[in-house]
Design an enzyme around this catalytic site. Structure first.
Site, PDB file in Angstrom:
ATOM      1  N   GLU A 199       3.252   8.920 -11.808  1.00 40.51           N
ATOM      2  CA  GLU A 199       4.564   8.296 -12.061  1.00 40.51           C
ATOM      3  C   GLU A 199       4.607   7.513 -13.375  1.00 40.51           C
ATOM      4  O   GLU A 199       5.675   7.131 -13.833  1.00 40.51           O
ATOM      5  CB  GLU A 199       4.966   7.370 -10.906  1.00 40.51           C
ATOM      6  N   THR A 252       4.916  13.196  -5.337  1.00 42.30           N
ATOM      7  CA  THR A 252       5.989  13.252  -6.323  1.00 42.30           C
ATOM      8  C   THR A 252       5.816  14.465  -7.234  1.00 42.30           C
ATOM      9  O   THR A 252       6.780  15.125  -7.599  1.00 42.30           O
ATOM     10  CB  THR A 252       5.929  11.998  -7.242  1.00 42.30           C
ATOM     11  N   HIS A 299       8.727  11.018   3.840  1.00 41.17           N
ATOM     12  CA  HIS A 299       8.433   9.848   3.003  1.00 41.17           C
ATOM     13  C   HIS A 299       9.719   9.029   2.896  1.00 41.17           C
ATOM     14  O   HIS A 299      10.730   9.520   2.415  1.00 41.17           O
ATOM     15  CB  HIS A 299       7.962  10.334   1.626  1.00 41.17           C
ATOM     16  N   HIS A 344       5.524   5.337   5.768  1.00 39.14           N
ATOM     17  CA  HIS A 344       5.746   4.127   4.954  1.00 39.14           C
ATOM     18  C   HIS A 344       6.750   3.185   5.639  1.00 39.14           C
ATOM     19  O   HIS A 344       7.484   2.471   4.966  1.00 39.14           O
ATOM     20  CB  HIS A 344       6.259   4.454   3.536  1.00 39.14           C
ATOM     21  N   ARG A 363       7.158  -0.400   4.570  1.00 41.61           N
ATOM     22  CA  ARG A 363       7.421  -0.597   3.139  1.00 41.61           C
ATOM     23  C   ARG A 363       8.194  -1.897   2.884  1.00 41.61           C
ATOM     24  O   ARG A 363       8.010  -2.555   1.884  1.00 41.61           O
ATOM     25  CB  ARG A 363       8.234   0.587   2.615  1.00 41.61           C
ATOM     26  N   ASP A 381      -2.743   7.141   3.118  1.00 49.84           N
ATOM     27  CA  ASP A 381      -2.051   7.579   1.886  1.00 49.84           C
ATOM     28  C   ASP A 381      -3.063   7.640   0.729  1.00 49.84           C
ATOM     29  O   ASP A 381      -2.718   7.428  -0.433  1.00 49.84           O
ATOM     30  CB  ASP A 381      -0.888   6.628   1.550  1.00 49.84           C
TER      31      ASP A 381
HETATM   32 ZN    ZN Z   1       4.864   8.901   0.443  1.00 50.96          ZN
END
Ligand code: ZN
Length: 376
Positions: free
Chosen positions: A67, A96, A192, A221, A224, A282
């Site tokens: 990212e 991603t 996700h 997640h 989060r 993760d």
């Molecule tokens: Zn994820």
């Protein structure tokens, strides 16, 4: 043959002090004072805890990230990282980046890990919709590739995802379900869930608009942020399961991440069963921290050790019952993914972890009968 003597067996329920005999990669017998009958390597556990090898529901086996540009791509997982963390079954996914990362590479990484006795499965798809696949579509991937057991991570409520509509999500759920049926797999879709306030509201809409069972979806997640965690109990009450992410950083906690052990305590206290909650590492994901305006502020790599750290924290700091915490990393993820894993019983694969009863550190991991000992 391997004989583990004098172990406090948690299958993950407590079964008392037993001997466990392993041969040809399977558990052959469990009883008091077993005699192997044939020459066997003997480990005297001296009262150590013997649990099922952990099942990690989300690992970026072939690496992830990116990212912050190419220099922030993360490396592939090495087998020792899993074995040291007590993990014997891994579910690998792209993230991603589905441009420089591929399912072919993910599958090769999974097969490489299996040489160490690990069981590595993978998911088709990525954050993006339409979902990229190995053979052309989700159903074919599930039917034709033994290691592909589900779909994910499909991203919702995240600026890195492609904002799938209810119809698009329902189609993915249906393809996963039908492909899974034809191949005798659960075909679970790992979702996700990003930072956006929507949380899992899109999943509720899909459940209202389609006949796909709630249990087809496994949102990850969920710790989060506090508002997202509050959506977990109503989802579980509807028949769903949720995944909590063990890896985090002080920066992400300061920005709102709920530490997984605390999140687990909150959910159990709200009456959510440990049969509906999984913990995943993760591992090898990047942990990017974005500012409100979308600028990337910091990036770290998630570690597989986080899983055992959270198990330890949940037991030692939050006082949660050992067997309930163990369920979230053994039998529950095995059930979510439809794998014959996560339990200690005669006939099951010999996937075991021996933990120090005081410190909960890994003394040895047995992966399909292969022993890996760790001195600390
Ligand atoms: Zn994820």
């Amino acid at each position: 043959m391997l004989l583990i003597r004098n172990a406090q067996v948690l299958d993950p329920q407590p079964r008392g002090t037993l001997d466990v005999l392993v041969g040809a990669g399977h558990i052959l017998a469990m009883d008091r004072d077993l005699a192997p009958g044939l020459p066997a390597e003997v480990i005297d556990a001296q009262g150590a805890l013997l649990c099922p090898g952990f099942v990690d529901s989300l690992v970026h086996l072939s690496g992830g990230g990116g990212e912050g540009g190419f220099a922030t791509r993360t490396p592939a997982l090495r087998p020792e990282q899993a074995l040291r963390a007590g993990v014997t079954t891994l579910i690998g996914a792209l993230g991603t980046d589905d441009v420089t990362r591929s399912h072919a590479d993910l599958l090769a990484s999974a097969r490489a890990l299996s040489a160490s006795g690990l069981t590595a499965c993978i998911l088709t798809g990525s954050y993006q919709v339409p979902a990229p696949t190995l053979t052309g579509d989700i159903r074919r991937d599930l039917v034709l590739i033994p290691e592909i057991i589900g779909v994910g991570e499909i991203a919702i409520a995240d600026h890195r995802g492609s904002h799938p509509s209810v119809v698009e999500l329902a189609r993915i759920g249906a393809d996963a379900r039908v492909g899974g049926m034809l191949a005798g797999k659960r075909g679970t879709v790992l979702v996700h869930v990003g930072d956006h306030d929507d949380g899992i509201s899109r999943l509720h809409e899909v459940c209202e608009a389609s006949p796909i069972p709630v249990a087809q979806w496994h949102p990850t997640h969920m710790n989060r942020h506090a508002a997202l965690l509050r959506q977990a109990a109503p989802w579980a009450a509807r028949g769903g399961t949720v995944d909590l992410t063990a890896s985090t950083t002080p920066t992400l906690i300061a920005a709102g991440d709920v530490p997984a052990a605390l999140a687990l305590r909150q959910l159990l206290h709200q009456g959510v069963s440990s049969e509906r909650i999984t913990l995943s590492s993760d591992a090898q994901a990047s942990l990017p921290h974005f500012a409100d305006d979308g600028t990337l502020l910091a990036i770290d790599t998630a570690s597989m050790d986080s899983l055992l750290q959270v198990v330890r924290e949940a037991i030692e700091e939050h006082g949660l019952p050992l067997s309930q915490v163990l369920q979230t990393v053994t039998s529950t993820p095995a059930d979510v993914w439809g794998l014959r894993k996560g339990r200690i019983a005669v006939g099951m694969d010999a996937d075991l972890v021996l933990l120090d009863p005081r410190t909960l550190h890994v003394q040895a991991t047995v992966a399909r009968g292969q022993v890996h000992r760790f001195d600390r």
